[in-house]
Design a protein around this motif. Structure first.
Motif, PDB file in Angstrom:
ATOM      1  N   ALA A  91       0.833  -1.196   0.000  1.00  0.00           N
ATOM      2  CA  ALA A  91       0.000   0.000   0.000  1.00  0.00           C
ATOM      3  C   ALA A  91       0.868   1.246   0.000  1.00  0.00           C
ATOM      4  CB  ALA A  91      -0.910  -0.008   1.225  1.00  0.00           C
ATOM      5  N   ALA A  92       1.910   1.208   0.846  1.00  0.00           N
ATOM      6  CA  ALA A  92       2.792   2.363   0.931  1.00  0.00           C
ATOM      7  C   ALA A  92       3.517   2.587  -0.386  1.00  0.00           C
ATOM      8  CB  ALA A  92       3.802   2.164   2.060  1.00  0.00           C
ATOM      9  N   ASP A 107       1.467   4.301  -2.745  1.00  0.00           N
ATOM     10  CA  ASP A 107       1.393   5.727  -2.436  1.00  0.00           C
ATOM     11  C   ASP A 107       2.677   6.457  -2.788  1.00  0.00           C
ATOM     12  OD1 ASP A 107      -1.085   5.299  -1.568  1.00  0.00           O
ATOM     13  OD2 ASP A 107      -0.598   5.262   0.574  1.00  0.00           O
ATOM     14  N   ARG A 131       9.659   4.016   3.632  1.00  0.00           N
ATOM     15  CA  ARG A 131       8.932   2.841   4.135  1.00  0.00           C
ATOM     16  C   ARG A 131       9.582   2.347   5.425  1.00  0.00           C
ATOM     17  NH1 ARG A 131       8.765  -0.959  -0.911  1.00  0.00           N
ATOM     18  NH2 ARG A 131      10.069   0.676  -1.774  1.00  0.00           N
TER      19      ARG A 131
END
Lengths: 321, 435, 300
Positions: free
Chosen positions: A216-217, A220, A227
């Protein structure tokens, strides 16, 4: 924490499967108090009383006597031991040595463990077992083995560490015989020896972080460093807190490797005689059991205080996180 | 890559059974003595010693003979690391009251180790039956073994710090006499000249000495200067003489004539591998080099400040205090000690000078080389000062070693070392005597 | 320690959270630059970490005279097993290994029995003084036994337990943290099971043995393995409690008793290698279990 709760669930899981009994509306009372439980606790309680509580109380009494290893009986001397202890520079030096050791050994023991866990977690799966084995294997060695190997490696002239230094064009270091380096040398040995344990704790925690969080990161647009700092570190915060707690308490109990690597001498200028080393020396080498008991309580208080402070800090962090 | 293992509890299989079996075995054995001697019916005799140097090899050799002559005895020697580790174990073992039957000890430690509390008196009548009396051993050492009229130890030898020299290196350095022995020197400068000449040959150092235990060198030099040290109420010592001795240690390392750092195992290694052509060490290292086939000789500690005096001590046997009296064990221990004294010609091979006179007066002993080169110095061995905290590996030596080792590597000046030593000695003097 | 009392945060709620990675088709890891770098760094670190062990093994294979040669060489010129032979002939090490097995098995077995009983009582029964006693035990976790060696030795010597296997083992059995871990685990077992068994007329011992213990495999393994490793490598207390070399464990024997032949590095390293071997072998055989045991118990 994560693995134990995970396994806890895993074991609890089959319990949930075979039809949970409908909760009885009225339990037949709370479990009735009976003496059965007491019988079950008894063996542990007896050992606890004999080998923990009793020595604690007896030791406190001993600290007010001139008890000696060399003679039976003892005379009450009031606060003499405690007074002597407060004025004994060797006590404070040994406590200071312990604190310095804790301060210089804990950061690498945490940071290197984290690095190792990150690398292992990131490296190709095929490498995993090799890295795990390499990093963790030293932890399984008995301390005497570790000390023998490192005493030998630290030898000036024909030891490996100095051999590498001279090969690299550097000057030899008299690791264990120079009072400025002896504690650092023992700290290096300790890091090598015990970092594997912290590594395993970190690795278990890392492996408990589901990959979708990272994915998900990544979607983004977070880079690897972001991270790491925004996801990994915060998620590992509680593990880090635990490792730091365990590590500090373990470092405060330094004795084994310091004793063996200095052949029980405490090192040049007693630069490697930790608090437990001085207790040992006062009580067993110096035969003064009463005096050593008094110092025991000082160290005892320090360790309990540090644990409690840490515990408070670490719980509060957990609540606010 | 997630490993949240949903494991089923492992069935208690073969492994659990095995573990159970081992546990049962453990429980069965735990009550008895050590696992492998439970079934032996012979008398167990446990001897403790601190001989980790070359002398240890001689003791092993003697023990092999002893075993052969005593098939009825289950003899178990154990060697501990010299110094604190040995003495700590000695005290704890004796306090526990069941760890050993006889042990070696330094004569200088008898008082400090609890004569009468941790150490039981030796039955002299039993000893006399084996021919060991004050008349057959060195009388001055026998007297040192006696506390308040009771004999607490059976003396085995005397020993001291001496000079070893590598004959090949020293020959090339031109410091040998015509007969192949080291040229005796007199005075500080003459000795430094020898060291410089030897260093020319080795390319590294002149002499090796244990820089982690400088007390032996310090006390030898201090005594050569005529220094005294007493502890009657207060520490009395000669600061000037002490400073001169300490400055010698500083200078020898600072000028690169001796390593700044060389520990107990490293020192003989540095002599053996040729980094140094000379070595100051106890006479007990002799067997290490003899066994290695080195061409070496030995001299007394050199005359640096007026006489060839060297620090030393004496090994003896003691009987630990017993929780439960056991006359048979004591008899076996005394017999063992007497046997060792009578066969101490082998012990002499390890470098120590036997205390048992019939041995040292014999021809076999006179023929021993290189023992003959330093034999005369043994008669004038310099014992440590008298105090309960003094003696080999006792607190005073430990304190001295801890503060003086810095003099070698330059981290402490002789003046500071002396101040630290005096403070430490005064602190020991203020410490309540634990025995 | 406090994990049980805290609400698990998202990443830890794996069983109830969104479908974990395993539910999706497993992606084959493609070598990324980051992965390669990690592998290189990881292997480098591993080599650094293994180097002392390799050095020890190589030294143990040298003839004694080669060990102190200057300049140093890594590989033995004339490899030999002489050092191993000498160590084995001396026989001490075998005895210490046997003692280590006896002591570690004794400690592990007793810890499991005693702590499981106590944890069961705290988790599943009610008795007078229960809360008070549990608080006392939890407080006991804070007590550093290492700081108490002098009073403990004094007491053991009064009891005449110095230089006995019991004297070495029993103080190590007092591990209140294990009671805590086990209790927390037992708490998670639904009460219905135990109550069903109770209704069938089973006594507590029966419930413990046939209901609770079979459901607690992982935690028992964790506690057992952790205790065993701790006991095997424990130095301080066995060192204090044994003076008789015939009763010493491997760490204590290797750390205090010396070969009577002067310092011989090849032999020391051979002894070190042999002394380290058993636990390393166990680890190689049961790597997964040991790793999990250590982390589970270590994470308290």
């Amino acid at each position: 924490m994560s693995p134990s709760t995970a396994t806890g669930r895993a074991a609890g899981a089959p319990a949930a499967a075979p039809a949970p009994r409908p909760a009885r509306p009225a339990r037949p009372g709370r479990r009735r108090a009976s003496l059965a439980g007491l019988w079950f606790v008894l063996p542990f309680a007896a050992l606890f009383a004999v080998f923990l509580v009793w020595p604690m109380l007896a030791g406190l009494w001993t600290s007010f006597t001139d008890r000696s290893l060399a003679s039976p009986g003892a005379d009450f001397v009031g606060l003499a031991n405690w007074r002597e202890m407060l004025g004994d520079s060797a006590v404070w030096q040994s406590l200071w040595t312990t604190l310095v050791f804790t301060a210089i050994s804990t950061p690498p023991l945490v940071a290197i463990a984290l690095a190792m866990a990150l690398l292992t977690n990131r490296a190709a799966a095929g490498l995993g077992w090799f890295l795990r084995l390499s990093y963790f294997a030293p932890f399984l060695l008995p301390v005497a083995v570790v000390a023998l190997i490192w005493e030998w490696m630290y030898q000036p002239g024909f030891g490996m560490v100095n051999g590498l230094l001279t090969a690299a064009g550097l000057a030899e270091v008299a690791w264990l015989t120079d009072q400025n380096t002896v504690l650092a040398a023992i700290a290096i040995t300790t890091v090598w020896w015990t970092v594997g344990f912290n590594f395993l704790l970190y690795l278990a925690a890392l492996q408990g972080i589901p990959s979708y969080v990272y994915e998900a990161a990544a979607l983004d647009g977070a880079g690897p460093w972001q991270r790491f700092t925004r996801i990994t570190l915060p998620l590992l915060r509680r593990t880090t807190g635990l490792i730091v707690l365990l590590q500090i308490v373990a470092s405060l109990k330094l004795f084994d490797q310091a004793y063996i690597m200095t052949n029980g001498s405490g090192g040049p200028g007693y630069a490697a005689r930790p608090a437990i080393g001085y207790i040992f020396e006062a009580g067993f080498t110096g035969l003064r059991v009463g005096y050593a008991s008094a110092i025991s309580y000082l160290l005892f208080a320090v360790i309990v205080a540090v644990s409690l402070v840490q515990f408070r800090l670490f719980s509060r962090k957990g609540e606010t996180a | 890559m997630r490993t949240t293992h949903p494991t089923a509890p492992p069935a208690p299989g073969r492994r659990a059974f095995l573990a159970g079996g081992l546990a049962a075995l453990g429980l069965g054995l735990a009550g008895c003595g050590p696992a492998d001697t439970v079934l032996s019916g012979r008398r167990r005799l446990r001897q403790w010693n601190l001989f980790t140097g070359g002398d240890g090899a001689r003791m092993v050799q003697m023990h092999e003979d002893y075993r052969r002559e005593h098939p009825d005895i289950d003899f178990e020697p154990a060697t501990f690391l010299w110094g604190n580790p040995f003495y700590t174990k000695f005290a704890m073992g004796a306090a526990g009251g069941r760890a050993f039957d006889i042990a070696t000890l330094h004569v200088s430690r008898i008082r400090g180790m609890g004569a009468g509390t941790l150490i039981d008196p030796v039955p002299t009548d039993l000893l006399a039956e084996h021919g060991i009396t004050r008349d057959t051993v060195l009388a001055n050492v026998w007297d040192k073994c006696t506390v308040d009229g009771e004999l607490y130890a059976i003396p085995l030898d005397t020993h001291l710090v001496v000079t070893y020299y590598n004959r090949e290196v020293c020959e090339r350095a031109g410091v040998l006499q015509a007969d192949g022995t080291l040229t005796p020197t007199s005075g500080e400068d003459a000795f430094f000249d020898v060291l410089a000449a030897v260093r020319e040959v080795t390319g590294q150092y002149g002499i090796a000495m244990d820089t982690t235990q400088p007390w032996r060198q310090f006390w030898s030099l201090y005594r050569q200067l005529g220094g005294e040290m007493t502890f009657d109420g207060d520490l009395v010592m000669d600061d000037d003489k002490a400073l001169r001795s300490l400055d010698f240690l500083r200078r020898v390392s600072a000028e690169g004539l001796a390593p700044k750092a060389s520990d107990a195992p490293g020192t003989p290694a540095n002599f053996q591998n040729g980094i140094c052509g000379l070595m100051w060490a106890g006479n007990w290292e002799i067997a290490t080099f003899a066994d290695a086939g080195m061409d070496f000789g030995m001299r007394p500690f050199p005359d640096v400040y007026g006489a060839e005096l060297g620090q030393g001590d004496s090994h003896c046997f003691v009987l630990p205090h017993r929780r439960a009296p056991d006359d048979a064990a004591v008899a076996a221990a005394v017999e063992y000690a007497a046997w060792m004294l009578k066969h101490s010609i082998t012990w002499a091979g390890g470098g120590h000078t036997p205390a048992y006179l019939p041995v040292t007066r014999g021809d076999d002993y006179a023929a021993l080389e290189p023992q003959s080169e330093y034999r005369h110095a043994a008669a004038d061995v310099q014992f440590d000062p008298e105090a309960w905290f003094s003696g080999s590996a006792a607190p005073l030596q430990n304190e001295a070693n801890a503060v003086m080792s810095g003099v070698h590597n330059g981290s402490v000046t002789p003046e500071t070392a002396l101040e630290l030593f005096k403070a430490a000695a005064r602190k020991l003097l203020d410490t309540p005597e634990p025995v | 320690m406090s994990a049980a009392t805290r609400t698990p945060r998202p990443p830890r709620t794996a069983p109830t959270g969104p479908p974990p990675a395993a539910a999706r088709p497993r992606r084959l890891p493609r070598p990324t630059p980051g992965g390669v770098l990690a592998a290189v760094l990881g292997v480098f670190l591993a080599v650094v970490w293994l180097m002392p062990l390799v050095w020890a093994v190589l030294t143990s294979l040298k003839p004694e005279a080669e060990t102190t040669a200057v300049p140093l060489r890594w590989l033995p010129l004339e490899p030999t097993f002489a050092a191993y032979q000498a160590v084995i002939e001396r026989g001490d090490l075998q005895r210490w290994l046997l003692n280590s097995v006896v002591v570690s098995v004794l400690v592990t077995a007793l810890t499991l029995v005693v702590c499981v009983l106590a944890a069961y009582a705290f988790s599943k029964t009610e008795f007078p003084g229960r809360a008070w006693l549990f608080a006392l035990f939890v407080a006991g976790i804070l007590v550093p036994p290492q700081a108490l060696i002098v009073p403990l030795f004094d007491q053991m010597s009064v009891l005449g337990m110095v230089d006995t296997y019991w004297g070495v083992a029993l103080p190590q059995v007092v591990a209140p943290v294990m009671v805590f871990i086990l209790k927390r685990f037992f708490d998670a077992i639904p009460r219905d099971y135990e109550e069903a068994a109770r209704l069938d007329g089973a006594g507590h011992l029966r419930v413990l043995w046939s209901v609770v213990v079979p459901m607690s495999g992982p935690v028992l393994a964790a506690v057992g393995i952790f205790t065993f490793v701790q006991a095997w490598n424990n130095f301080l207390w066995p060192f204090v409690a044994t003076a008789d070399p015939a009763l010493m464990t491997v760490p204590v024997g290797l750390g205090t008793v010396q070969g009577s032949y002067g310092i011989q590095y090849a032999q020391e390293m051979a002894a070190a290698v042999l002394g380290a071997l058993p636990l390393v072998a166990v680890f190689l055989l049961f790597q997964r279990h040991v790793v999990r045991g250590v982390t589970d118990a270590g994470l308290k």
